[in-house]
Design an enzyme around this catalytic site. Structure first.
Site, short mmCIF file in Angstrom:
data_model
loop_
_atom_site.label_atom_id
_atom_site.label_comp_id
_atom_site.label_asym_id
_atom_site.label_seq_id
_atom_site.Cartn_x
_atom_site.Cartn_y
_atom_site.Cartn_z
N ASP A 1 3.21 2.17 5.95
CA ASP A 1 3.93 3.25 5.27
C ASP A 1 5.07 2.62 4.47
O ASP A 1 5.96 1.99 5.03
CB ASP A 1 4.48 4.23 6.31
CG ASP A 1 4.98 5.52 5.69
OD1 ASP A 1 4.83 5.70 4.47
OD2 ASP A 1 5.55 6.34 6.44
N ASP B 1 1.44 5.93 -0.89
CA ASP B 1 2.35 5.02 -0.18
C ASP B 1 2.02 4.81 1.29
O ASP B 1 2.82 4.21 2.01
CB ASP B 1 3.78 5.53 -0.31
CG ASP B 1 3.99 6.91 0.30
OD1 ASP B 1 3.00 7.62 0.50
OD2 ASP B 1 5.14 7.27 0.56
N GLU B 2 0.86 5.25 1.75
CA GLU B 2 0.51 4.99 3.14
C GLU B 2 -0.99 4.95 3.33
O GLU B 2 -1.75 5.57 2.58
CB GLU B 2 1.15 6.01 4.09
CG GLU B 2 0.71 7.43 3.87
CD GLU B 2 1.27 8.38 4.93
OE1 GLU B 2 1.32 8.00 6.12
OE2 GLU B 2 1.65 9.50 4.55
#
Length: 362
Positions: free
Chosen positions: A16, A110-111
Site C-alpha cells: 500500500d 496504489d495498492e
C-alpha cells in the site's frame, strides 16, 4: 508448515503506497514537502481525493468536503489531481511487482496483493521480499510504500496498516487468530461503517465477540457475508490472489458548483463524464452493454436510470446519446440537479477490432 489441505502455507503481501497522490505531488514539487497538502478542489463543493500525512494530523481525510478540510487545517494547500501521472507511477510500481510474481491482484492505483508463496526470485522469506520490493519502489519512484505480510489476504491487508508510513508488519499463522480476537471489528477490511454499527447493535465490537457467534447467526443477520465474517473471526480467509479479476464497471461523476435546472446544461455536463469513461474503454479495447446515469438532486435524493443495448456500445457518441436520453426522461427535474454520474457496465471486448481477448484492470 502447511495448510489443512496439505498445501504449503501461503505467503501473501499487501503493498500500500503511503498517501500516494499527495506524495507524488510533494515529490514533484519540493515546495510542498513537509506541508499539509490535499489533492482535490478547494471549491465550495470540492472533495479531498487524498491528504498528505502533514494534513492528516489535522484530521483531513480523503472523501472529506474541501470546506471542512480547510476549516480544520487553515494552512492546507490544495493541488489539482493529475491522474495521468498517478497512473504512470502505478505502472512503474506494478512492473516491479511483476519481477517477483505473476500473481498480482491490483485493488487500485496504489495498492495490490501479491502471492509470493512460489516466487520468481526463489526467495524463501516473504518479509524479505516485501522489504526488497519497498526499497525498489523507493529507488524507482522516490515514494514510500508500506506492506503487510501474512498467510491470507485479510490479515495481510490489516498488517499493512500496522507500521504506516514507510513500514511493514508480519502476522504469522500462529498469531493470526489471537490477533483478530483483539481487533475492533470496525477495523476489519470488508466491514464498513454501516455493518460495524449493525454489529455493535448485536453486541459485536471485537473479533472475540464475533468469533462466539455461530455461522447460522451470522448468516441470518448478514446474509452471504456471514460465512466470510465467520471465517475471518478465526483468522481464516481462503480467497486467492486473483490476477485475472475483471473490472465489472467504470464510472465518472461530478458535483456542480451550482445546482442545475436547465436540461440542455445538464446534457452538456454529461459530455466530459462520457469522455472520461470512454478513454478507459479505448485504452483497454473494451466496450459496454449497459449505460447508467446517476442523478443526485438538491435535496440529496439519488436516482439511477439504466439502458442496456445487447449489441453493446462501441463509441462515445452512442454512449452520450443513450445517457442524454435517460436524462431527458427525468425532465422536468423534480428538484435542481446537484450531481451527475455515468457508469458503464457489462464490460467486454470491443467489437471494433479483431484483437485477442484482453484481461483488463484499472
Amino acid at each position: 508448515m502447511s495448510e489443512d489441505d496439505g498445501t504449503p502455507t501461503r505467503k501473501i503481501i499487501h503493498v500500500d503506497m503511503d498517501a500516494f497522490y499527495a506524495s507524488v505531488e510533494q515529490r514533484d514539487n519540493p515546495d510542498l514537502l513537509g506541508k499539509p497538502v490535499a489533492v482535490g478542489s478547494p471549491a465550495a463543493r470540492g472533495v479531498v481525493a487524498a491528504a498528505s500525512y502533514e494534513a492528516r494530523v489535522f484530521g483531513v481525510r480523503s472523501a472529506m468536503p474541501s470546506v471542512t478540510a480547510a476549516r480544520q487545517c487553515p494552512d492546507l494547500i490544495f493541488v489539482k489531481p493529475r491522474f495521468d501521472v498517478y497512473r504512470a507511477v502505478s505502472m512503474q510500481i506494478h512492473a516491479i511487482f511483476a519481477e517477483y510474481t505473476p500473481l498480482i491482484e491490483p485493488l487500485s492505483l496504489d495498492e495490490a496483493y501479491l502471492d509470493v508463496t512460489t516466487n520468481l526470485k526463489g526467495m524463501q522469506i516473504a518479509s524479505e521480499i516485501a522489504a526488497e520490493i519497498r526499497a525498489r519502489i523507493k529507488q524507482a519512484t522516490g515514494l514510500n510504500a508500506s506492506a503487510g505480510i501474512s498467510y491470507n489476504k485479510f490479515l495481510a491487508k490489516i498488517a499493512s496498516d500496522l507500521n504506516k508510513p514507510n513500514g511493514q508488519a508480519v502476522i504469522t499463522p500462529k498469531n493470526g487468530p489471537t490477533f483478530v480476537e483483539s481487533l475492533p471489528v470496525k477495523k476489519f477490511h470488508g466491514v464498513g461503517p454501516a455493518t460495524a454499527k449493525k454489529m455493535a447493535d448485536l453486541g459485536i465490537e471485537t473479533g472475540a465477540a464475533l468469533k462466539v457467534k455461530s455461522l447460522e447467526f451470522l448468516t441470518e443477520h448478514f446474509g452471504k457475508s456471514g460465512a466470510y465474517y465467520f471465517g475471518i473471526a478465526r483468522g481464516i480467509d481462503n480467497r486467492r490472489v486473483n490476477p485475472a479479476r475483471e473490472r465489472k464497471s467504470v464510472g465518472a461523476e461530478d458535483t456542480f458548483s451550482a445546482d442545475i435546472a436547465d436540461l440542455d446544461e445538464a446534457k452538456r455536463e454529461l459530455e466530459p463524464l462520457v469522455a472520461k469513461v470512454w478513454r478507459y474503454c479505448e485504452s483497454h479495447d473494451i466496450g459496454a452493454k449497459t449505460v447508467t446515469v446517476k442523478i443526485r438532486f438538491a435535496d440529496f435524493q439519488i436516482i439511477t436510470r439504466t439502458r442496456t443495448q445487447p449489441a453493446g456500445f462501441h463509441d462515445d457518441s452512442a454512449i452520450l446519446a443513450a445517457a442524454q436520453a435517460l436524462l431527458e426522461g427525468e425532465h422536468p427535474f423534480r428538484k435542481k440537479v446537484r450531481l451527475l454520474g455515468v457508469t458503464l457496465s457489462s464490460l467486454g471486448q470491443s467489437e471494433r477490432r479483431d484483437a485477442a481477448q484482453l484481461e483488463f484492470q484499472l
